[in-house]
Design a protein around this motif. Sequence first.
Motif, mmCIF file in Angstrom:
data_model
loop_
_atom_site.group_PDB
_atom_site.id
_atom_site.type_symbol
_atom_site.label_atom_id
_atom_site.label_comp_id
_atom_site.label_asym_id
_atom_site.label_seq_id
_atom_site.Cartn_x
_atom_site.Cartn_y
_atom_site.Cartn_z
ATOM 1 N N GLN A 43 7.139 -13.121 -15.420
ATOM 2 C CA GLN A 43 7.014 -12.315 -16.634
ATOM 3 C C GLN A 43 5.820 -11.366 -16.543
ATOM 4 N N ASP A 44 4.723 -11.795 -15.902
ATOM 5 C CA ASP A 44 3.598 -10.890 -15.688
ATOM 6 C C ASP A 44 4.036 -9.677 -14.869
ATOM 7 N N VAL A 45 4.781 -9.925 -13.788
ATOM 8 C CA VAL A 45 5.258 -8.829 -12.939
ATOM 9 C C VAL A 45 6.220 -7.935 -13.723
ATOM 10 N N HIS A 46 7.069 -8.568 -14.537
ATOM 11 C CA HIS A 46 8.034 -7.836 -15.359
ATOM 12 C C HIS A 46 7.311 -6.883 -16.313
ATOM 13 N N VAL A 47 6.214 -7.341 -16.916
ATOM 14 C CA VAL A 47 5.425 -6.479 -17.796
ATOM 15 C C VAL A 47 4.812 -5.331 -16.996
ATOM 16 N N MET A 48 4.376 -5.621 -15.765
ATOM 17 C CA MET A 48 3.823 -4.540 -14.925
ATOM 18 C C MET A 48 4.871 -3.459 -14.686
ATOM 19 N N ILE A 49 6.106 -3.873 -14.401
ATOM 20 C CA ILE A 49 7.165 -2.910 -14.076
ATOM 21 C C ILE A 49 7.500 -2.052 -15.287
ATOM 22 N N PHE A 50 7.685 -2.659 -16.452
ATOM 23 C CA PHE A 50 8.236 -1.916 -17.581
ATOM 24 C C PHE A 50 7.160 -1.341 -18.504
ATOM 25 N N PHE B 98 4.072 0.442 -15.164
ATOM 26 C CA PHE B 98 4.569 1.678 -14.568
ATOM 27 C C PHE B 98 5.063 2.652 -15.636
ATOM 28 N N GLY B 99 5.795 2.119 -16.643
ATOM 29 C CA GLY B 99 6.393 2.975 -17.666
ATOM 30 C C GLY B 99 5.363 3.838 -18.364
ATOM 31 N N PHE C 57 10.066 -6.729 -7.403
ATOM 32 C CA PHE C 57 9.228 -6.111 -6.368
ATOM 33 C C PHE C 57 9.914 -4.879 -5.789
ATOM 34 N N ALA C 58 11.231 -4.992 -5.511
ATOM 35 C CA ALA C 58 11.956 -3.854 -4.961
ATOM 36 C C ALA C 58 11.936 -2.687 -5.935
ATOM 37 N N SER C 59 12.084 -2.994 -7.235
ATOM 38 C CA SER C 59 12.052 -1.900 -8.209
ATOM 39 C C SER C 59 10.678 -1.247 -8.241
ATOM 40 N N ALA C 60 9.615 -2.014 -7.926
ATOM 41 C CA ALA C 60 8.274 -1.422 -7.864
ATOM 42 C C ALA C 60 8.214 -0.349 -6.789
ATOM 43 N N ALA C 61 8.850 -0.595 -5.632
ATOM 44 C CA ALA C 61 8.855 0.414 -4.572
ATOM 45 C C ALA C 61 9.522 1.698 -5.053
ATOM 46 N N VAL C 62 10.655 1.564 -5.756
ATOM 47 C CA VAL C 62 11.363 2.744 -6.260
ATOM 48 C C VAL C 62 10.516 3.477 -7.303
ATOM 49 N N LEU C 63 9.798 2.724 -8.126
ATOM 50 C CA LEU C 63 8.987 3.368 -9.164
ATOM 51 C C LEU C 63 7.799 4.104 -8.550
ATOM 52 N N ILE C 64 7.267 3.604 -7.423
ATOM 53 C CA ILE C 64 6.205 4.330 -6.723
ATOM 54 C C ILE C 64 6.777 5.644 -6.184
ATOM 55 N N THR C 65 7.971 5.585 -5.621
ATOM 56 C CA THR C 65 8.658 6.807 -5.194
ATOM 57 C C THR C 65 8.846 7.757 -6.374
ATOM 58 N N PHE C 66 9.267 7.213 -7.505
ATOM 59 C CA PHE C 66 9.439 7.990 -8.733
ATOM 60 C C PHE C 66 8.144 8.721 -9.091
ATOM 61 N N ILE D 235 -3.061 2.313 -21.474
ATOM 62 C CA ILE D 235 -2.416 1.016 -21.729
ATOM 63 C C ILE D 235 -1.669 0.565 -20.480
ATOM 64 N N GLY D 236 -0.891 1.484 -19.898
ATOM 65 C CA GLY D 236 -0.118 1.140 -18.707
ATOM 66 C C GLY D 236 -0.995 0.664 -17.576
ATOM 67 N N SER D 237 -2.091 1.390 -17.317
ATOM 68 C CA SER D 237 -2.901 1.003 -16.164
ATOM 69 C C SER D 237 -3.668 -0.289 -16.424
ATOM 70 N N VAL D 238 -4.083 -0.523 -17.665
ATOM 71 C CA VAL D 238 -4.780 -1.782 -17.947
ATOM 72 C C VAL D 238 -3.833 -2.962 -17.753
#
Lengths: 406, 406, 406
Positions: free
Chosen positions: C72-79, C82-83, C137-146, C229-232
């Motif tokens: 869930q921590d990682v999930h919050v990081m993704i959405f 990154f969001g 984790f895979a979606s994190a790679a795509v979001l970095i590309t984004f 907020i996102g970066s924190v």
Amino acid sequence: MASIWLDKLKLPMTLVVLQVLFFILFAVFVDYSDDASPAAITPKTMNGNGTEPMEEETEGSNSLHAYYGMFQDVHVMIFIGFGFLMMFLKRYGFSSVGLNMLIAALAIQWATIIGGLVHNHGKSFTVDVTSMLTADFASAAVLITFGALLGKTSPLQMVIITVVEIVVFSVNEYIGVEVFKAVDIGGSMFVHAFGAYFGLAVSRVLYRDDVEKSDKEGSVYHSDMFAVIGSVFLWMFWPSFNSALAVEDAQHRAVLNTYFALAACCVATFAISSLVDRNGKFDMPFLSNKFKIHDTCGVNNLHGMPAIMAGITGAIVVAMADTKTYGTTLYRQFPAMAPTSSNDTDWSIMGLEPEPGKGRSAGQQAGYQIIALVVTVVIAIVSGLIVGFVLKCTPCLSQPSGSNLF
Amino acid sequence: MASIWLDKLKLPMTLVVLQVLFFILFAVFVDYSDDASPAAITPKTMNGNGTEPMEEETEGSNSLHAYYGMFQDVHVMIFIGFGFLMMFLKRYGFSSVGLNMLIAALAIQWATIIGGLVHNHGKSFTVDVTSMLTADFASAAVLITFGALLGKTSPLQMVIITVVEIVVFSVNEYIGVEVFKAVDIGGSMFVHAFGAYFGLAVSRVLYRDDVEKSDKEGSVYHSDMFAVIGSVFLWMFWPSFNSALAVEDAQHRAVLNTYFALAACCVATFAISSLVDRNGKFDMPFLSNKFKIHDTCGVNNLHGMPAIMAGITGAIVVAMADTKTYGTTLYRQFPAMAPTSSNDTDWSIMGLEPEPGKGRSAGQQAGYQIIALVVTVVIAIVSGLIVGFVLKCTPCLSQPSGSNLF
Amino acid sequence: MASIWLDKLKLPMTLVVLQVLFFILFAVFVDYSDDASPAAITPKTMNGNGTEPMEEETEGSNSLHAYYGMFQDVHVMIFIGFGFLMMFLKRYGFSSVGLNMLIAALAIQWATIIGGLVHNHGKSFTVDVTSMLTADFASAAVLITFGALLGKTSPLQMVIITVVEIVVFSVNEYIGVEVFKAVDIGGSMFVHAFGAYFGLAVSRVLYRDDVEKSDKEGSVYHSDMFAVIGSVFLWMFWPSFNSALAVEDAQHRAVLNTYFALAACCVATFAISSLVDRNGKFDMPFLSNKFKIHDTCGVNNLHGMPAIMAGITGAIVVAMADTKTYGTTLYRQFPAMAPTSSNDTDWSIMGLEPEPGKGRSAGQQAGYQIIALVVTVVIAIVSGLIVGFVLKCTPCLSQPSGSNLF
């Protein structure tokens, strides 16, 4: 002048009276559960056998550890998710977050008391981390109702509605869970359907001809951004909401299913949004605007109909469930389907000792699920209509002027 | 021109020197705890008995799993909660979140080092997830001090204050916990009271006649919304803060008590807010405005006095505590009340092997709790006054012009 | 007119086709893991030995409990992380949060399918909480590309890029993990380096002479606050990201190291920020502006170079690793370094039964780590260039006019 002061005193006095009542009821009826109670010291003289050490409670056995993580996810959904989701109405930012918090804080305490009393038939009861979870679930129902009434009720009216709704909610949940032995892990029926139709019924009575759109109902950019924060938090933690009270492999499946279903719904939603938007752009607040015209925040579309569909789907799925597919989990998930007596089956082999069930067939269980759903909707609408009429006939509960609405 | 450059270099150079110092001290004094250290391979030759397999460390036994969830809740309180709570001052948004983060990042590292050295009497020490928790708690004390000085100190001054405060904090906490054997699970005394009175003392010396209200101290709508986010996150995760370091059933009770107390306080706060507001509306920023007049963000009202009341209440409650009510938990919660020797009691029956205590009576423990509270407040005020005077007499640490304040 | 309608239909139709494809592939290839599957009931007749009770699955043994908190921590990081981080571009607020969510929702489903098929050589596979983690984790790679393409690609292009990137990502990760037996717990190589260089390669082909700064690229105050907020949130939960898939004491160390490293980096960042800023003030968005000039959100500086440095550092550290320091954890962390046969060593003493390894020396493992890093960067750049050329030669995938960009 005096009447203005009296008007001003109505809300704070109501809150104070309620909170004092909560204190008294907590003192009289509530105790800690075994998990939250200190381990008793058994004196030597009472033990008889002094050589046998008392079984030490190991860290992992405390239910707090099993539930607290998911409880906090649900807690964030209630206070950040619902709170900020309801911020999209222009100039209602503070009011909606604040009122959301007040209503949830009232609902949590009241649901703990009423839920405990109903399930224990008026006798004193215990609280632990799972009762915190069910209290948060109950507050979710009230917040869905709040969504249907947003911008149309005074805070005092919402407090009254909260107090009444929690009582009806607890009774309906008792009927569904204890009488019909229906199972509703994610709260589709008892939380979403109940909260939505209760709120829509109240709204229908109170505002029969209130169709004109107030200019306050628009939304502004930054309020919308906060609403996006709210909905993203609701989206992320939904797997916790749906699985918090499920067990073991069923909990794991609930998490996986919700996770993938949410991802699929997200894709579908953006496909539709992109289709209907003039410029083919994504527009998150645009989505909510679609629903806002008729019932403010689309409570019927968002909670009511989906909950009914979920309830029916649940019944269909349970009608096809058997122990070949679900093994022993079936009986833990649907205890009423367990055999009536341990002699009938191979409990000893399974290493499980559930309480004897009612020996229901899959079709019977599905039938009871449908009955629980229908009863929930009927109770919600009837009680909502009554509450609406009472509020309509009690003008002193409403705010004096429209400008102070909220 | 050169002096401006020198002025500009003071802060970054201070930070670089501190960070290099931290690196060196970590390298010299800090090691991983057993839980975070690799399990040693015992070669056959050294084992003697080759048939006995080494006990494999099971997943659940690592303290990380027991504490990490609540640690992250506290971590969110420190960086989102405090960070955004302090955003309500107009135009200070970025500064307050950023400075909050810098101060917390300094405090966390410094508190790990100083706290470890103090508790291990200058010898090298280990870190694990609980030392992360206590470092976050220490940073909370500094952030409360920051709240009392918000908008009145330069970043360089706050860095100096952080470095000094953490040292005094650690010494005071050592005195309270190790000398007086006082227990303060939620940090009322050692975190809230200490941070508040230290900050108020610094503020008193630095700004004796600074009573005029700067026009920068107003707040704007959207900053306030972020402050609401901050306070809701603090509110939601408070049960974790209060219970993270408690054990088993005591931890479960701490969660339940904080959860219900927060709900009750929320209702009471809205009752008062609705009473004092002109229009009988809810107004969350309004609440904070009430406190802002005298000490910016109401540090005395929010942290100081409530912490003293909590400390006194704690002493009263412990004065009435006995093993009849709390069982063996009493000795785990208040180790100094455990019997001085295992022979005196029935440890073997209880299956517990705590360290021998000091055999304190409930009244004695209550007395030590009060002494720890008084000592904390005295140390905080005296050291705060000294820091304030030193800063006042060191003008080079302040910003040259008022417009650059912050 | 018809062509405009066709244009409008391209994106929603692509999404619908993809989602239907996902449904079919899930139905054909995906099953629940044992942890998420119901425990089978073994009938008496099939058991033979009726007296032996089936081992009951205990609550703690379900992998959900071990991983869900960090997931869930990682999930919050993704959405959230990154969001909102990507919100700093003016007027792209909604688009970036929404598009971030859509891309992540696509990537999560597609990565589950492709990753599962690749690792199981085209056969059907199971999902559980760890596959949710690897999909995130895979979606994190795509979001970095984004991030490298932000404001320069149409949503349709990003959807195509997502679909292709996940396939290449999964193949590269398979080569690294299964062929080279490289270990990359925090995803430095397979997530950060891959996502960054894939995105930079696409960007290079698509926008060779697109150096002029659009006036849309500025940032406004409140968007920046959301980016903060996102970066924190990214900062706070990074310890979970880096340690979620590590084991026991290695996981504990990963948490501690990330926690202290982040605190130190925070201090260093503020020192640099204060040094370069005109007024010696802290300015969080200022930091990001530094990086924005050349590649929008500094993907090379933020993800690319640091990931390469992390990969090299990892290889250096593993070159110096031995069982004297890391004990049995070494073999669990780097399974290829475990002895080839159990006879060679003292497994029985250790109570461990890992699969036989490849008997690699530390230097050999370090070499394979470097090879995996080089292969990752090469595959990312080559495949990114190909995707870029294909997109450039397929003008129908881009938006018709610049004003509709995004």
